[in-house]
Each structure stands twice: as structure tokens, then as C-alpha cells.
Design an enzyme around this catalytic site. Sequence first.
Site, PDB file in Angstrom:
ATOM      1  N   SER A  84       0.887  -1.327  -0.009  1.00 42.07           N
ATOM      2  CA  SER A  84       0.116   0.143   0.018  1.00 42.07           C
ATOM      3  C   SER A  84       0.940   1.245   0.061  1.00 42.07           C
ATOM      4  CB  SER A  84      -0.973  -0.077   1.124  1.00 42.07           C
ATOM      5  OG  SER A  84      -1.814  -1.028   1.305  1.00 42.07           O
ATOM      6  N   GLU A  86      -4.486  -4.931  -6.270  1.00 40.21           N
ATOM      7  CA  GLU A  86      -4.844  -3.244  -6.787  1.00 40.21           C
ATOM      8  C   GLU A  86      -5.573  -2.512  -5.730  1.00 40.21           C
ATOM      9  OE1 GLU A  86      -6.402  -2.639 -10.814  1.00 40.21           O
ATOM     10  OE2 GLU A  86      -5.833  -4.923 -11.507  1.00 40.21           O
ATOM     11  N   THR A 122      -6.175  -2.833  -1.382  1.00 41.94           N
ATOM     12  CA  THR A 122      -7.242  -3.739  -0.225  1.00 41.94           C
ATOM     13  C   THR A 122      -8.140  -3.014  -0.011  1.00 41.94           C
ATOM     14  OG1 THR A 122      -5.802  -2.352   1.550  1.00 41.94           O
ATOM     15  CG2 THR A 122      -4.778  -4.422   0.866  1.00 41.94           C
TER      16      THR A 122
END
Length: 388
Positions: free
Chosen positions: A141, A372, A374
Site C-alpha cells: 500500500s 490493486e 486492499t
Amino acid sequence: MITTDTMSTPGFDYSETQQMVAESARDFAEQNIRPHVMEWDEAQFFPESLFKKAGEMGFMGMLVPVELGGAGFGYHEYTAMIEEISKVDPSIGLSVAAHNSLCTNHILSFASEEQKRRWIPKLASGQWLGAWGLTEHNTGSDAGNMNTTAVKDGDHWVLNGTKNFITHGKSGDIAVVIARTGERGDSRSMTAFAIEKGTKGFSSGKKENKLGMRASETAELVFDQCRIPDANRIGKLGDGFIQSMKILDGGRISIAALSLGIAKGAFNAALAYSKEREQFGKPISAFQGISFKLAEMATDIEAAELLTHKAAFLKNEGREMTKHSAMAKMFASEVCVKVANEAVQIHGGYGYIKDFPVEKFYRDAKLCTIGEGTTEIQKVVIAKNILK
């Protein structure tokens, strides 16, 4: 709406073109994918030749203009295609989606005209398979903290580092890669590059052994003094991260479509089984415990479909859709996990064995809440947009 015979969009009826695309994808999946689903899954076999056939059908360049060798469709048709393939094998749906919405779309959206003419026709035809590299071992992320660097050397760039969890990391013919060209953590310090297979210093690393999506190849991209010309830089210096966020907006529609395919595939299998399986002298669908599950599954799928096609509509119109694509991705991915779980439950013990398709839908579904962005990251994106 939730059977393979009836589908709709926010206009509530598919156009003739959308219906044609869906039927073509359904036929393609039935003929070329269904006979091999469990064989490919068990062996983690990546069927490279299948994607050349998909290219012949136009599925590898769905969003690419006709003049560049693509099918020239919009996101409603693209979503229908991904959904139909994913009803049969989500791992193939994932690969087709990654090729279209990440690698190919990045080049289509941000490359120069010369670069587009150089690479897009090969990708749109399925002659080439595309990969896209943002994620690293230490940065999922937190992509802005990446370690992969690109250092300018004359009219070339030298790349060093490793990307992981890359779809088509081994078999891809070209990869769009985001590398750091400035200070760590600065959103303006990353740049996009296209690297062709066979470039010196560019190789693939470990192929992942996965819970689900096992026929979709996931591997590392490794750069060791990889030297590429500045002509392979995509867009302006420092624009790579901003480009990636825009690409992920469209990519989230892809994952929502993939999730819809999984949910519908699992639902249809559970519905059929509930009508055939008898206990206490009647089909289990006659029992409220099962019929209420089916009612909730059907409603969740309907809602996910409407969210997905609203995001597709906004994307087609060129309107702001970051919030809606995140909503569609978050909701549809969570729905597909829930529906797959309930489908296994409806099958009882048979849902836990590989002779029935819901076992694989259950394993494949979980990736949709992770890949793509969370579910948690989607909530961050949505919250930022509604709190502006």
C-alpha cells in the site's frame, strides 16, 4: 440479472454490442477454458497460447482504438467480457484484466504517439503479453516508499531493484515499471518506464505458489544494472506515481468485474445444486435456511453490478470516478468472498471437494479484496473523496 442469460447496466439493458461481446466471451470460455480449469489450477499452469487466441477475439485490446489494432470498446463491454470469462475461470479473467487495464492502458493513456505505435498493436493483438510493476516486497500500500531506482546516465536510464506480485512476471513480453527517480516518499519522484523482455539486466525471479488464481502467473521482476534508453520513459519525469493512481482507478473497475464473475459463477452453481440436492424428501432450496441465503446472495450481486456499471459509465464519460471505482471494487470484492463462502456452505461437504466448482471460486475470491488496493485502502480513498 444474475444468470448468464440476463445482464444489465445502469440503463438496465445491455446494448446489442454489449450482448454480442458477452456472448462471444462466454463461448470462448466454454470452448477454450472450461475443459482445462482444474488441470491448470492443480498444475499452476499458465496457458500462454490461450491469450493469443483471446487476442484474435479482440479481448486483449478491448479498450484500444481500432486504428491501433484494438477492439475500440468502452468499459461496459470490457466489464462484460471480464465477467463472462471469470464465471468459468477467475484466474484467466485476472490475467486478461491485468493485461488490458494495467500494462496496455498505461501505455495507451500516457505514452507518446511513437511509443503507442511501437507497442500497442502487439499488445492489442495478443502477440505480446503485458505486465505492470508497482508493488515491492517492502511496499504494498505504501508504494511511494519504493526501493527500485532509475538513475540517468546520458541518454539512458539504469534500473536496479525488484518488483513482486507481478502478473505475468515471467511470461510478459513488456512491462511498464514505476521506479524512483528522486527522493524516497515524494509522490513526484517516481517515473514510468517500459522494458521489453530480453533487455540486458532485466529478468524474472520467484514465481509465487498461491492459494487461488493459480493459472494466472505471479512472479518477481528483477532489475540488475538494467540499461534502457530514455525513449522508453513513459510521460514526464516524476509523473509515474500520479499516472499509476489514475491507472488503478480503471483497474479497480476490472477487479469489480472479476469479482462479479466469481460471485455469479458461485451463485449459479449454488442455485443449481440447491434445486437438485434433496434432504427430508424435498430440494434444499425449499428450506428457508437455504432460500434466504440465496436471496441475500442475489441482492448483493445486483448491488455490486450496479456500482460497477456506474463506475464504468463515469469512466466512459471521462468524468471523475475515483470514489466510485473504489466503491465498486471494495463492495464487489467483499460480495464475491461472501457469495463464494455461502456457495460452499450450501453445497455442504461437497463444497469442500474439488469435484464441485465452488471450492475453486472460494479460493480465487480472496485475492479480489487484496489486489490493486486492499479493501482498507479503498476505504481510505472513499473517505478522502467524501471528506474533501
